[in-house]
Design a protein around this motif. Structure first.
Motif, mmCIF file in Angstrom:
data_model
loop_
_atom_site.group_PDB
_atom_site.id
_atom_site.type_symbol
_atom_site.label_atom_id
_atom_site.label_comp_id
_atom_site.label_asym_id
_atom_site.label_seq_id
_atom_site.Cartn_x
_atom_site.Cartn_y
_atom_site.Cartn_z
ATOM 1 N N ALA A 267 11.072 2.406 4.398
ATOM 2 C CA ALA A 267 11.365 2.090 5.800
ATOM 3 C C ALA A 267 10.849 3.191 6.718
ATOM 4 O O ALA A 267 10.236 2.913 7.753
ATOM 5 N N GLU A 268 11.075 4.428 6.328
ATOM 6 C CA GLU A 268 10.617 5.563 7.141
ATOM 7 C C GLU A 268 9.096 5.595 7.226
ATOM 8 O O GLU A 268 8.530 5.822 8.296
ATOM 9 N N ARG A 269 8.431 5.338 6.120
ATOM 10 C CA ARG A 269 6.963 5.376 6.096
ATOM 11 C C ARG A 269 6.337 4.316 6.989
ATOM 12 O O ARG A 269 5.275 4.552 7.556
ATOM 13 N N ILE A 270 6.952 3.144 7.085
ATOM 14 C CA ILE A 270 6.331 2.084 7.887
ATOM 15 C C ILE A 270 6.985 1.937 9.259
ATOM 16 O O ILE A 270 6.572 1.088 10.042
ATOM 17 N N LYS B 14 16.375 0.652 8.003
ATOM 18 C CA LYS B 14 16.753 0.362 6.619
ATOM 19 C C LYS B 14 17.169 -1.100 6.470
ATOM 20 O O LYS B 14 16.883 -1.735 5.453
ATOM 21 N N ALA B 15 17.813 -1.644 7.485
ATOM 22 C CA ALA B 15 18.215 -3.055 7.433
ATOM 23 C C ALA B 15 16.988 -3.960 7.425
ATOM 24 O O ALA B 15 16.928 -4.942 6.684
ATOM 25 N N ASN B 16 15.991 -3.636 8.251
ATOM 26 C CA ASN B 16 14.777 -4.461 8.318
ATOM 27 C C ASN B 16 13.963 -4.419 7.033
ATOM 28 O O ASN B 16 13.352 -5.415 6.654
ATOM 29 N N ILE B 17 13.961 -3.263 6.352
ATOM 30 C CA ILE B 17 13.149 -3.187 5.136
ATOM 31 C C ILE B 17 13.683 -4.155 4.086
ATOM 32 O O ILE B 17 12.910 -4.770 3.349
ATOM 33 N N VAL C 12 0.838 -1.204 0.000
ATOM 34 C CA VAL C 12 0.000 0.000 0.000
ATOM 35 C C VAL C 12 0.873 1.254 0.000
ATOM 36 O O VAL C 12 0.601 2.212 -0.742
ATOM 37 N N GLU C 13 1.910 1.262 0.815
ATOM 38 C CA GLU C 13 2.789 2.441 0.868
ATOM 39 C C GLU C 13 3.483 2.670 -0.462
ATOM 40 O O GLU C 13 3.644 3.817 -0.888
ATOM 41 N N ILE C 14 3.876 1.604 -1.136
ATOM 42 C CA ILE C 14 4.487 1.754 -2.462
ATOM 43 C C ILE C 14 3.460 2.322 -3.435
ATOM 44 O O ILE C 14 3.761 3.233 -4.218
ATOM 45 N N ALA C 15 2.237 1.804 -3.379
ATOM 46 C CA ALA C 15 1.176 2.305 -4.256
ATOM 47 C C ALA C 15 0.892 3.781 -3.974
ATOM 48 O O ALA C 15 0.718 4.572 -4.913
ATOM 49 N N LYS C 16 0.838 4.160 -2.698
ATOM 50 C CA LYS C 16 0.583 5.557 -2.332
ATOM 51 C C LYS C 16 1.665 6.486 -2.858
ATOM 52 O O LYS C 16 1.403 7.658 -3.137
ATOM 53 N N ALA C 17 2.879 5.954 -3.023
ATOM 54 C CA ALA C 17 4.004 6.750 -3.523
ATOM 55 C C ALA C 17 4.041 6.779 -5.054
ATOM 56 O O ALA C 17 5.011 7.251 -5.637
ATOM 57 N N GLY C 18 3.016 6.250 -5.694
ATOM 58 C CA GLY C 18 2.976 6.256 -7.142
ATOM 59 C C GLY C 18 3.489 4.979 -7.780
ATOM 60 O O GLY C 18 3.682 4.917 -8.986
ATOM 61 N N GLY C 19 3.762 3.963 -6.953
ATOM 62 C CA GLY C 19 4.170 2.670 -7.482
ATOM 63 C C GLY C 19 5.630 2.350 -7.354
ATOM 64 O O GLY C 19 6.049 1.227 -7.652
ATOM 65 N N SER C 20 6.426 3.317 -6.885
ATOM 66 C CA SER C 20 7.864 3.086 -6.788
ATOM 67 C C SER C 20 8.480 4.059 -5.789
ATOM 68 O O SER C 20 8.085 5.220 -5.747
ATOM 69 N N LEU C 21 9.433 3.570 -4.992
ATOM 70 C CA LEU C 21 10.165 4.451 -4.090
ATOM 71 C C LEU C 21 11.435 3.780 -3.588
ATOM 72 O O LEU C 21 11.636 2.578 -3.782
ATOM 73 N N LEU C 22 12.268 4.573 -2.944
ATOM 74 C CA LEU C 22 13.518 4.051 -2.398
ATOM 75 C C LEU C 22 13.216 3.228 -1.145
ATOM 76 O O LEU C 22 12.320 3.581 -0.375
ATOM 77 N N PRO C 23 13.988 2.165 -0.911
ATOM 78 C CA PRO C 23 13.779 1.378 0.309
ATOM 79 C C PRO C 23 13.890 2.221 1.583
ATOM 80 O O PRO C 23 13.136 1.997 2.531
ATOM 81 N N SER C 24 14.784 3.195 1.600
ATOM 82 C CA SER C 24 14.931 4.037 2.798
ATOM 83 C C SER C 24 13.664 4.842 3.061
ATOM 84 O O SER C 24 13.234 4.995 4.206
ATOM 85 N N ALA C 25 13.026 5.351 2.007
ATOM 86 C CA ALA C 25 11.767 6.090 2.169
ATOM 87 C C ALA C 25 10.653 5.160 2.634
ATOM 88 O O ALA C 25 9.838 5.531 3.491
#
Length: 147
Positions: A65-68, A72-75, A50-63
């Protein structure tokens, strides 16, 4: 043991409200999780999609990780099963080759299109216990508690 009573039983209204909010949130999350489990899915993994979809379908893993709210290691660990199930794709960032980008796949989009409406219906039925005015009031009160 008597000295613990002031921290366990004798709570000021604000602390009591905090724990009521935590318990209510846990109850709502459990209702959502029951829906996902009934479909053989995991709510935490759906949240990532859902968070990836909310970001338009693509984002950096660090972003992501911050959203959820994970490291960064856990993501990286959380993304592996999603990538293995072809729900996300992890590629190099086209703008910076040193970075990776997480993209929702067609299968991931299809899963969300198929299952999110039912989940939102389950949550909606619970939240419909509040009137529209009460919902707006709750949103306003919760906004006051954010940093």
């Amino acid at each position: 043991m008597d000295d613990l009573q002031k921290y366990t039983a004798e709570q000021p209204p604000g602390v009591h409200a905090f724990f009521a909010l935590v318990e209510t949130t846990a109850d709502l999350i459990a209702a959502s999780e029951r829906y996902w489990q009934s479909h053989g899915l995991n709510g935490a993994r759906i949240r990532i999609l859902v968070e990836i979809a909310k970001a338009g379908g693509s984002l950096l893993p660090s972003a992501l990780a911050e959203r959820i709210g994970v490291t960064k290691a856990n993501i990286s660990v959380l993304l592996v099963p999603l990538a293995n199930e072809d729900l996300v794709r992890i590629d190099g960032d086209p703008h910076d080759g040193r970075k990776r980008r997480v993209t929702l796949t067609e299968a991931g989009e299809r899963l969300l299109r198929d299952k999110l409406p039912g989940n939102r219906e389950v949550i909606g039925r619970r939240m419909d216990r509040l009137s529209e005015a009460e919902t707006r009031q709750l949103q306003g009160l919760l906004a006051k508690l954010k940093d």
